[in-house]
Design an enzyme around this catalytic site. Structure first.
Site, PDB file in Angstrom:
ATOM      1  N   HIS A 103      17.341  33.090  47.963  1.00 39.62           N
ATOM      2  CA  HIS A 103      17.276  34.475  48.452  1.00 39.62           C
ATOM      3  C   HIS A 103      16.058  34.677  49.353  1.00 39.62           C
ATOM      4  O   HIS A 103      16.102  35.466  50.294  1.00 39.62           O
ATOM      5  CB  HIS A 103      17.212  35.478  47.292  1.00 39.62           C
ATOM      6  CG  HIS A 103      18.548  35.818  46.690  1.00 39.62           C
ATOM      7  ND1 HIS A 103      19.624  36.263  47.427  1.00 39.62           N
ATOM      8  CD2 HIS A 103      18.971  35.787  45.408  1.00 39.62           C
ATOM      9  CE1 HIS A 103      20.658  36.485  46.632  1.00 39.62           C
ATOM     10  NE2 HIS A 103      20.292  36.195  45.386  1.00 39.62           N
ATOM     11  N   HIS A 136      18.474  29.394  42.825  1.00 43.06           N
ATOM     12  CA  HIS A 136      19.276  30.527  43.310  1.00 43.06           C
ATOM     13  C   HIS A 136      18.348  31.607  43.875  1.00 43.06           C
ATOM     14  O   HIS A 136      18.608  32.181  44.931  1.00 43.06           O
ATOM     15  CB  HIS A 136      20.125  31.101  42.155  1.00 43.06           C
ATOM     16  CG  HIS A 136      20.917  32.315  42.513  1.00 43.06           C
ATOM     17  ND1 HIS A 136      22.289  32.328  42.638  1.00 43.06           N
ATOM     18  CD2 HIS A 136      20.520  33.600  42.763  1.00 43.06           C
ATOM     19  CE1 HIS A 136      22.698  33.558  42.971  1.00 43.06           C
ATOM     20  NE2 HIS A 136      21.647  34.343  43.044  1.00 43.06           N
ATOM     21  N   GLU A 137      17.210  31.832  43.147  1.00 47.33           N
ATOM     22  CA  GLU A 137      16.269  32.871  43.605  1.00 47.33           C
ATOM     23  C   GLU A 137      15.514  32.442  44.852  1.00 47.33           C
ATOM     24  O   GLU A 137      15.324  33.237  45.772  1.00 47.33           O
ATOM     25  CB  GLU A 137      15.273  33.221  42.477  1.00 47.33           C
ATOM     26  CG  GLU A 137      15.905  33.708  41.183  1.00 47.33           C
ATOM     27  CD  GLU A 137      17.010  34.724  41.366  1.00 47.33           C
ATOM     28  OE1 GLU A 137      17.960  34.698  40.575  1.00 47.33           O
ATOM     29  OE2 GLU A 137      16.948  35.528  42.325  1.00 47.33           O
ATOM     30  N   CYS A 151      26.242  36.666  41.876  1.00 49.94           N
ATOM     31  CA  CYS A 151      25.018  37.239  42.439  1.00 49.94           C
ATOM     32  C   CYS A 151      25.103  38.759  42.329  1.00 49.94           C
ATOM     33  O   CYS A 151      26.164  39.337  42.581  1.00 49.94           O
ATOM     34  CB  CYS A 151      24.876  36.827  43.911  1.00 49.94           C
ATOM     35  SG  CYS A 151      23.361  37.434  44.700  1.00 49.94           S
TER      36      CYS A 151
END
Ligand code: N9Y
Ligand code: NI
Length: 187
Positions: free
Chosen positions: A161, A157-158, A114
């Protein structure tokens, strides 16, 4: 232009917040931010520019990583086959949402990293192998997209966030390299 200095690192509280939805029509700030996020990713994948501006190559970026707690992500996944071909997926997604996903799970064999984490955290990050998402583009047009394997992992993954989740939250504490035998390992 966005550089590594603009990217907040683990420990910064914004990375653990649930980001707010973006409203349409987009403010000039939200529109511009999306464009700058894409510009960063393209620059980071250009060897000369990455070297010149000391950028870590990235395929995705979420607004919270720039200390902007809004539900917007930029994706820049290169075409894995031909070098200078069109990217596989290059877009800014506003208010992205997973509509459905496969039972089948997948993980990147070498684990994840990351841009907000300045250390190597070993271990498998097991995610959904296939996802169907909806999102709005800069013009406020709604899109629906089915993705699988690597692109699906990048999007997840995004999206994490946007919900204050870091990739290592998913790593098995007892055995970081554990994955059920039906988990698809991706190179
Ligand atoms: O939230 C977003 N991030 O934290 C940027 C991350 C997002 C990816 C990590 C795993 C799935 C999504 C990112 O891109 N990376 N992680 C840290 C260093 C490497 C870099 C990367 O994978 N680069 C890359 C890969 C293929 C081709 C070109 N570049
Ligand atoms: Ni990240």
């Amino acid at each position: 232009m966005i550089t590594m200095n603009d990217i907040i690192r683990e420990g910064h509280p914004t990375l653990r917040k649930v980001a707010e939805e973006v409203s349409f029509p987009l403010s000039d700030a939200d529109r511009e931010l999306g464009e700058k996020m894409t510009e960063f990713l393209k620059n980071s994948q250009d060897p000369e520019l990455a070297e010149k501006y000391q950028l870590r190559g990235g395929v995705g970026l979420a607004a919270p990583q720039l200390d902007v707690s809004k539900r917007m992500i930029a994706i820049e996944i290169p075409n894995m086959e031909e070098e200078d071909g069109e990217p596989f997926l290059s877009t800014v997604m506003y208010n992205p949402k997973i509509l459905s996903h496969s039972v089948q799970q997948a993980a990147i064999e070498e684990g994840e990293g990351c841009l907000s984490v300045d250390r190597h955290v070993p271990g498998l990050v097991v995610r959904n192998a296939k996802i169907t998402i909806s999102y709005f583009d800069q013009e406020g047009e709604k899109h629906k997209l089915r993705l699988k394997h690597y692109p699906a992992i990048v999007i997840q993954h995004e999206l994490d966030h946007l919900n204050g989740i870091m990739f290592y939250d998913h790593i098995n504490k007892q055995n970081p390299n554990y994955a059920a035998d039906d988990v698809l390992l991706i190179q």
